[in-house]
Design a protein around this motif. Structure first.
Motif, PDB file in Angstrom:
ATOM      1  N   GLN A 167       0.810  -1.222   0.000  1.00 62.99           N
ATOM      2  CA  GLN A 167       0.000   0.000   0.000  1.00 62.99           C
ATOM      3  C   GLN A 167       0.844   1.272   0.000  1.00 62.99           C
ATOM      4  OE1 GLN A 167      -3.392  -0.213  -0.590  1.00 62.99           O
ATOM      5  NE2 GLN A 167      -2.587  -2.291  -0.920  1.00 62.99           N
ATOM      6  N   ASP A 168       1.993   1.253   0.649  1.00 62.31           N
ATOM      7  CA  ASP A 168       2.825   2.459   0.739  1.00 62.31           C
ATOM      8  C   ASP A 168       3.809   2.603  -0.417  1.00 62.31           C
ATOM      9  OD1 ASP A 168       1.571   3.143   3.115  1.00 62.31           O
ATOM     10  OD2 ASP A 168       3.080   2.153   4.372  1.00 62.31           O
ATOM     11  N   VAL A 169       3.810   1.643  -1.325  1.00 66.73           N
ATOM     12  CA  VAL A 169       4.768   1.697  -2.447  1.00 66.73           C
ATOM     13  C   VAL A 169       4.064   1.616  -3.799  1.00 66.73           C
ATOM     14  CG1 VAL A 169       6.768   0.842  -1.148  1.00 66.73           C
ATOM     15  CG2 VAL A 169       5.166  -0.799  -2.180  1.00 66.73           C
ATOM     16  N   GLN A 170       2.795   1.997  -3.827  1.00 66.85           N
ATOM     17  CA  GLN A 170       2.028   1.912  -5.065  1.00 66.85           C
ATOM     18  C   GLN A 170       2.658   2.732  -6.199  1.00 66.85           C
ATOM     19  OE1 GLN A 170      -1.091   0.155  -5.859  1.00 66.85           O
ATOM     20  NE2 GLN A 170      -0.264  -1.005  -4.124  1.00 66.85           N
ATOM     21  N   HIS A 171       3.359   3.785  -5.835  1.00 67.32           N
ATOM     22  CA  HIS A 171       3.935   4.681  -6.846  1.00 67.32           C
ATOM     23  C   HIS A 171       5.035   4.015  -7.675  1.00 67.32           C
ATOM     24  CE1 HIS A 171       6.470   5.002  -3.277  1.00 67.32           C
ATOM     25  NE2 HIS A 171       7.454   5.395  -4.067  1.00 67.32           N
ATOM     26  N   LYS A 172       5.561   2.893  -7.206  1.00 68.26           N
ATOM     27  CA  LYS A 172       6.617   2.238  -7.982  1.00 68.26           C
ATOM     28  C   LYS A 172       6.255   0.796  -8.362  1.00 68.26           C
ATOM     29  CE  LYS A 172       9.567   1.400  -3.874  1.00 68.26           C
ATOM     30  NZ  LYS A 172      10.962   1.523  -3.361  1.00 68.26           N
ATOM     31  N   THR A 173       4.945   0.527  -8.485  1.00 69.44           N
ATOM     32  CA  THR A 173       4.508  -0.799  -8.919  1.00 69.44           C
ATOM     33  C   THR A 173       4.155  -0.802 -10.401  1.00 69.44           C
ATOM     34  OG1 THR A 173       2.185  -0.369  -8.319  1.00 69.44           O
ATOM     35  CG2 THR A 173       3.601  -1.399  -6.643  1.00 69.44           C
ATOM     36  N   VAL A 174       4.330  -1.962 -11.026  1.00 72.36           N
ATOM     37  CA  VAL A 174       3.966  -2.135 -12.432  1.00 72.36           C
ATOM     38  C   VAL A 174       3.553  -3.593 -12.629  1.00 72.36           C
ATOM     39  CG1 VAL A 174       6.350  -2.647 -13.123  1.00 72.36           C
ATOM     40  CG2 VAL A 174       4.717  -1.846 -14.836  1.00 72.36           C
ATOM     41  N   CYS A 175       2.558  -3.812 -13.476  1.00 76.04           N
ATOM     42  CA  CYS A 175       2.058  -5.166 -13.707  1.00 76.04           C
ATOM     43  C   CYS A 175       2.820  -5.834 -14.848  1.00 76.04           C
ATOM     44  CB  CYS A 175       0.555  -5.128 -14.026  1.00 76.04           C
ATOM     45  SG  CYS A 175      -0.172  -6.768 -14.239  1.00 76.04           S
ATOM     46  N   LEU A 176       3.282  -7.045 -14.594  1.00 77.65           N
ATOM     47  CA  LEU A 176       3.938  -7.872 -15.605  1.00 77.65           C
ATOM     48  C   LEU A 176       3.265  -9.240 -15.587  1.00 77.65           C
ATOM     49  CD1 LEU A 176       6.229  -8.398 -17.670  1.00 77.65           C
ATOM     50  CD2 LEU A 176       7.676  -9.088 -15.740  1.00 77.65           C
ATOM     51  N   PRO A 177       2.192  -9.427 -16.370  1.00 76.81           N
ATOM     52  CA  PRO A 177       1.509 -10.729 -16.383  1.00 76.81           C
ATOM     53  C   PRO A 177       2.446 -11.844 -16.829  1.00 76.81           C
ATOM     54  CG  PRO A 177       0.156  -9.048 -17.443  1.00 76.81           C
ATOM     55  CD  PRO A 177       1.524  -8.453 -17.244  1.00 76.81           C
ATOM     56  N   ILE A 178       2.271 -13.009 -16.242  1.00 77.89           N
ATOM     57  CA  ILE A 178       3.039 -14.181 -16.650  1.00 77.89           C
ATOM     58  C   ILE A 178       2.638 -14.558 -18.074  1.00 77.89           C
ATOM     59  CG2 ILE A 178       3.473 -16.636 -16.192  1.00 77.89           C
ATOM     60  CD1 ILE A 178       2.896 -15.991 -13.216  1.00 77.89           C
ATOM     61  N   GLY A 179       3.624 -14.942 -18.875  1.00 82.09           N
ATOM     62  CA  GLY A 179       3.359 -15.378 -20.239  1.00 82.09           C
ATOM     63  C   GLY A 179       3.965 -16.742 -20.500  1.00 82.09           C
ATOM     64  N   ILE A 180       3.319 -17.513 -21.343  1.00 80.60           N
ATOM     65  CA  ILE A 180       3.798 -18.867 -21.670  1.00 80.60           C
ATOM     66  C   ILE A 180       3.726 -19.102 -23.175  1.00 80.60           C
ATOM     67  CG2 ILE A 180       3.093 -19.851 -19.443  1.00 80.60           C
ATOM     68  CD1 ILE A 180       0.673 -21.077 -21.076  1.00 80.60           C
ATOM     69  N   GLU A 181       4.508 -20.060 -23.630  1.00 82.65           N
ATOM     70  CA  GLU A 181       4.348 -20.560 -24.987  1.00 82.65           C
ATOM     71  C   GLU A 181       3.065 -21.396 -25.037  1.00 82.65           C
ATOM     72  OE1 GLU A 181       6.001 -19.712 -27.468  1.00 82.65           O
ATOM     73  OE2 GLU A 181       8.118 -19.363 -26.972  1.00 82.65           O
ATOM     74  N   PRO A 182       2.326 -21.368 -26.147  1.00 81.42           N
ATOM     75  CA  PRO A 182       1.119 -22.200 -26.226  1.00 81.42           C
ATOM     76  C   PRO A 182       1.474 -23.673 -26.143  1.00 81.42           C
ATOM     77  CG  PRO A 182       1.692 -21.323 -28.391  1.00 81.42           C
ATOM     78  CD  PRO A 182       2.590 -20.634 -27.405  1.00 81.42           C
ATOM     79  N   LEU A 183       0.609 -24.455 -25.518  1.00 82.78           N
ATOM     80  CA  LEU A 183       0.855 -25.885 -25.451  1.00 82.78           C
ATOM     81  C   LEU A 183       0.743 -26.488 -26.850  1.00 82.78           C
ATOM     82  CD1 LEU A 183      -1.058 -27.007 -22.232  1.00 82.78           C
ATOM     83  CD2 LEU A 183       1.315 -26.303 -22.490  1.00 82.78           C
ATOM     84  N   PRO A 184       1.579 -27.460 -27.159  1.00 82.00           N
ATOM     85  CA  PRO A 184       1.537 -28.062 -28.497  1.00 82.00           C
ATOM     86  C   PRO A 184       0.244 -28.843 -28.730  1.00 82.00           C
ATOM     87  CG  PRO A 184       2.990 -29.317 -27.056  1.00 82.00           C
ATOM     88  CD  PRO A 184       2.605 -28.080 -26.298  1.00 82.00           C
ATOM     89  N   SER A 185      -0.212 -28.857 -29.967  1.00 79.89           N
ATOM     90  CA  SER A 185      -1.404 -29.627 -30.321  1.00 79.89           C
ATOM     91  C   SER A 185      -1.038 -31.101 -30.494  1.00 79.89           C
ATOM     92  CB  SER A 185      -2.012 -29.086 -31.614  1.00 79.89           C
ATOM     93  OG  SER A 185      -3.145 -29.843 -31.985  1.00 79.89           O
ATOM     94  N   VAL A 186      -1.788 -31.969 -29.838  1.00 80.01           N
ATOM     95  CA  VAL A 186      -1.554 -33.426 -29.925  1.00 80.01           C
ATOM     96  C   VAL A 186      -2.907 -34.097 -30.174  1.00 80.01           C
ATOM     97  CG1 VAL A 186       0.589 -33.570 -28.597  1.00 80.01           C
ATOM     98  CG2 VAL A 186      -1.575 -33.457 -27.388  1.00 80.01           C
ATOM     99  N   LYS A 187      -3.467 -33.839 -31.336  1.00 75.93           N
ATOM    100  CA  LYS A 187      -4.844 -34.238 -31.623  1.00 75.93           C
ATOM    101  C   LYS A 187      -5.075 -35.739 -31.512  1.00 75.93           C
ATOM    102  CE  LYS A 187      -6.127 -30.292 -34.499  1.00 75.93           C
ATOM    103  NZ  LYS A 187      -6.615 -29.831 -35.835  1.00 75.93           N
ATOM    104  N   GLU A 188      -4.159 -36.533 -32.030  1.00 76.85           N
ATOM    105  CA  GLU A 188      -4.378 -37.984 -32.010  1.00 76.85           C
ATOM    106  C   GLU A 188      -4.420 -38.523 -30.584  1.00 76.85           C
ATOM    107  OE1 GLU A 188      -1.645 -40.083 -34.460  1.00 76.85           O
ATOM    108  OE2 GLU A 188      -2.279 -39.095 -36.319  1.00 76.85           O
TER     109      GLU A 188
END
Length: 381
Positions: A167-188
């Motif tokens: 709460q006291d450090v809101q002025h220096k916060t920034v959002c960095l959402p986690i990102g991933i590679e898409p899972l591979p398609s394995v239809k069979e």
């Protein structure tokens, strides 16, 4: 490197904290940042405790190495590695930025003792929630880290805005959402799995069988579903026996299956075969839920829970990528599952929304891009 990143042309970065091999979300994010940044030409190393064995250096590529330090013991979910203190003190001045990942009291102590004078990025993955006694003694060091950090990164705006420690450090916060590679398609393989549960709508969930995951409520939810649904829960953990007894006593053994530990190589077929993914977590310990975006990358709708002060229900945007239910409420989970799958038109809307949300916020490339912007911004302040 493009002009957009010219401020970090020859920057050296150290990811600091946690342990190796990877066993959870925080250390996966650290490792992914190291690999992604180094692939962009940024010199980026990672210093962490070794789960087993002696200290060692492992070359990842020409721009990255993994540095592990010997662990004496594990206490209260923290690897106790005094060697980390000496190692960081020795190498810290080689780096322009130390990116420390919280919660990890060992990493914080090492940074405090290092005498490092450069830029610090504090990655606030989660508050310390269960270890209240430890937190009482750790709080002065944690407060020092909050003051010391040039920027504080969070994985969701909800967690950044609502954590009582920030709460006291809101002025220096920034959002960095986690990102991933898409899972591979394995239809069979997925088709074979679906054939095993022919005629069933598959609800998939994945995680350790521990209290904060709320699996007892997912079992309760199954009692409100019809026989054309099957709930598959992947993962091992200390509550397996208790959950299996609950399933047996409720007469739900045909409707709920505990799959045990699932190795990484088989996970894509479960995500691809399922109709939707359900995250039944009940405590703020679940701060983000990477499994949600893994499901979204496969175009699968999500049913999650509205955990107060957690980013889980932000990741799964209610009415877009799925629906969010009341925590600790099996009936609410079941109602959400039934609403998402009630007809083809509704289901397809959520499936499309899930994939589009993944593409707009949670890709691996976006995470690396945004991290580089944060580093570049350190020299504009």
């Amino acid at each position: 490197m493009s002009k957009e990143w010219e401020n970090i042309g020859n920057m050296k970065v150290l990811q600091l904290g946690k342990f190796f091999p990877i066993r959870g979300g925080v250390e996966k994010v650290m490792y992914d940042l190291m690999c992604g940044l180094s692939a962009r030409g940024v010199q980026c190393d990672m210093l962490c405790a070794a789960c087993e064995g002696e200290s060692c250096d492992i070359k990842i590529n020409d721009n990255a190495k993994l540095i592990t330090t010997r662990t004496l013991t594990k206490a209260k979910a923290t690897m106790i590695s005094p060697a980390m203190i000496g190692k960081l003190r020795k190498i810290c001045n080689e780096y322009d930025v130390i990116h420390v990942h919280h919660p990890d009291p060992m990493a914080c102590l090492a940074l405090f003792c290092s005498g490092y004078k450069g830029k610090v990025v504090l990655h606030w993955h989660s508050d310390i929630l269960k270890q209240n006694v430890i937190l009482k003694f750790y709080m002065p060091l944690q407060n020092w880290l909050l003051r010391r950090a040039n920027v504080i990164v969070g994985t969701s705006p909800v967690y950044l805005n609502e954590s009582p420690h920030l709460q006291d450090v809101q002025h220096k916060t920034v959002c960095l959402p986690i990102g991933i590679e898409p899972l591979p398609s394995v239809k069979e393989k997925a088709e074979l799995l679906r054939a095993h549960y022919e005629g069933k709508r598959i609800v998939f969930s994945l995680g350790r069988l521990v209290g904060y995951k709320g699996y007892e409520y997912l079992v309760d939810a199954a009692s409100y579903l019809t026989d054309d649904y099957v709930v598959l829960i992947g993962g091992g953990g200390p509550l397996r026996g208790k959950l299996q007894a609950k399933i047996n006593n409720a007469g739900l053994s045909d409707r709920v299956k505990l799959l045990g530990f699932l190795p990484d190589e088989v996970l894509p077929q479960y995500f691809e075969a399922c109709d939707l993914f359900c995250m039944s977590s009940v405590w703020k310990t679940e701060a983000f839920g990477i499994v949600q975006i893994e499901a979204m990358s496969c175009g699968k709708p999500v049913v999650a829970t509205r955990i107060p002060e957690s980013g889980v229900s932000w990741v799964n945007e209610d009415g877009v990528s799925g629906l969010n239910a009341d925590p600790e409420n099996g009936k609410s989970l079941a109602e959400a599952i039934l609403k998402v799958t009630k007809n083809e038109e509704t289901y397809n809307k959520f499936a499309k929304g899930a994939y589009n949300r993944y593409k707009s916020l949670f890709t691996y490339e976006q995470m690396i891009d945004n991290c580089m912007k944060i580093y570049s911004g350190l020299w504009k302040k």
